[in-house]
Motif scaffolding. Structure first.
Motif, mmCIF file in Angstrom:
data_model
loop_
_atom_site.group_PDB
_atom_site.id
_atom_site.type_symbol
_atom_site.label_atom_id
_atom_site.label_comp_id
_atom_site.label_asym_id
_atom_site.label_seq_id
_atom_site.Cartn_x
_atom_site.Cartn_y
_atom_site.Cartn_z
ATOM 1 N N LEU A 39 0.829 -1.210 0.000
ATOM 2 C CA LEU A 39 0.000 0.000 0.000
ATOM 3 C C LEU A 39 0.859 1.254 0.000
ATOM 4 N N ALA A 40 1.994 1.219 0.705
ATOM 5 C CA ALA A 40 2.888 2.376 0.757
ATOM 6 C C ALA A 40 3.530 2.649 -0.606
ATOM 7 N N ILE A 41 3.770 1.585 -1.366
ATOM 8 C CA ILE A 41 4.376 1.733 -2.695
ATOM 9 C C ILE A 41 3.360 2.255 -3.707
ATOM 10 N N THR A 42 2.083 1.884 -3.533
ATOM 11 C CA THR A 42 1.039 2.300 -4.466
ATOM 12 C C THR A 42 0.983 3.823 -4.543
ATOM 13 N N PRO A 43 1.018 4.403 -5.759
ATOM 14 C CA PRO A 43 1.000 5.858 -5.881
ATOM 15 C C PRO A 43 -0.184 6.499 -5.161
ATOM 16 N N GLY A 44 0.106 7.478 -4.334
ATOM 17 C CA GLY A 44 -0.912 8.194 -3.579
ATOM 18 C C GLY A 44 -0.393 9.568 -3.218
ATOM 19 N N ILE A 70 10.317 15.386 5.323
ATOM 20 C CA ILE A 70 8.886 15.332 5.030
ATOM 21 C C ILE A 70 8.337 13.944 5.335
ATOM 22 N N THR A 71 9.122 12.907 5.032
ATOM 23 C CA THR A 71 8.709 11.534 5.350
ATOM 24 C C THR A 71 8.499 11.352 6.845
ATOM 25 N N PHE A 72 9.426 11.862 7.658
ATOM 26 C CA PHE A 72 9.270 11.773 9.110
ATOM 27 C C PHE A 72 8.006 12.508 9.560
ATOM 28 N N PHE A 127 2.584 -0.331 10.373
ATOM 29 C CA PHE A 127 2.281 0.350 9.115
ATOM 30 C C PHE A 127 3.155 1.590 8.955
ATOM 31 N N MET A 128 3.322 2.334 10.046
ATOM 32 C CA MET A 128 4.121 3.552 10.015
ATOM 33 C C MET A 128 5.573 3.233 9.670
ATOM 34 N N LEU A 155 7.663 4.385 6.419
ATOM 35 C CA LEU A 155 8.933 5.084 6.598
ATOM 36 C C LEU A 155 10.014 4.483 5.704
ATOM 37 N N VAL A 156 10.067 3.156 5.643
ATOM 38 C CA VAL A 156 11.060 2.472 4.806
ATOM 39 C C VAL A 156 10.812 2.757 3.325
#
Length: 208
Positions: A17-22, A43-45, A156-157, A161-162
């Protein structure tokens, strides 16, 4: 508390889900390409810190209010749209920078971190998503459901982050070549502004 096989399945799903473009990973990609890896990571943090708000809301049942209340949902949505339009305005009015300019662009570290938090917290779809996604992997027979949801949310977080960290690194490597041209950097700012406008439009069309 949570069986290993369920935790493994949840982690795999979270990474996918994190890889899926959003909105979030596109935001990280655009800012990393413009201003470098450090900006993308800050920004990721911030985005992942914003996830803590949504995790807490689901664990405490607050997110259910957003799902049931049109007024609350639209109020948060309008705040998110307004912030994205503000980012688009900033990007369109930004000039190209000189080659080898500051990696953080016009903002300091704390401002970038705060930008990530606001970007995430003002998106009500994240809270609704968590409300639908996290409870599927929790069960009353395994103990406290809020505690399980909090644990799943942290997993999930970490997954986000990764993944977002990798996106920031890859985008900054590509952007490093492009940032050496003032004209190209100006075009990248215009492109980022267009991305923010598209994200604002996507959020405006979202429904509960």
């Amino acid at each position: 508390m949570i069986p290993f096989d369920i935790l493994l399945l949840f982690t795999t799903a979270s990474m996918a889900l994190a890889i899926t473009p959003g909105p979030d990973n596109i935001f990280v990609l655009a800012q990393s390409a413009l201003y470098g890896r450090k900006t993308g990571l800050l920004i990721t943090f911030g985005l992942c810190t914003g996830l803590l708000v949504h995790i807490g809301a689901v664990a405490l049942g607050v997110a259910a209010i957003l799902q049931k209340s049109v007024l609350a949902f639209n109020a948060l949505k309008m705040a998110g749209i307004g912030y994205l339009l503000y980012l688009a305005w900033q990007a369109f009015r930004a000039d190209g920078i000189e080659p080898n300019g500051r990696e953080n662009g016009p903002m300091g570290g704390w401002a970038l971190y705060a930008r990530g938090i606001v970007m995430n917290v003002t998106n009500p779809k994240v809270a609704i998503f968590f409300l639908a996604f996290l409870p599927q992997f929790a069960g009353p027979a395994r103990g406290s459901v809020p505690l399980q949801i909090a644990l799943l949310g942290i997993v999930f977080m970490i997954s986000a982050l990764v993944v977002f960290g990798c996106i920031a690194w890859a985008a900054s490597r590509i952007g490093q070549w492009l940032r050496n041209s003032k004209r190209t950097h100006l075009a990248m700012n215009r492109g980022a502004g267009s991305v923010f406008l598209l994200l604002a439009g996507q959020l405006a069309l979202s429904r509960q």
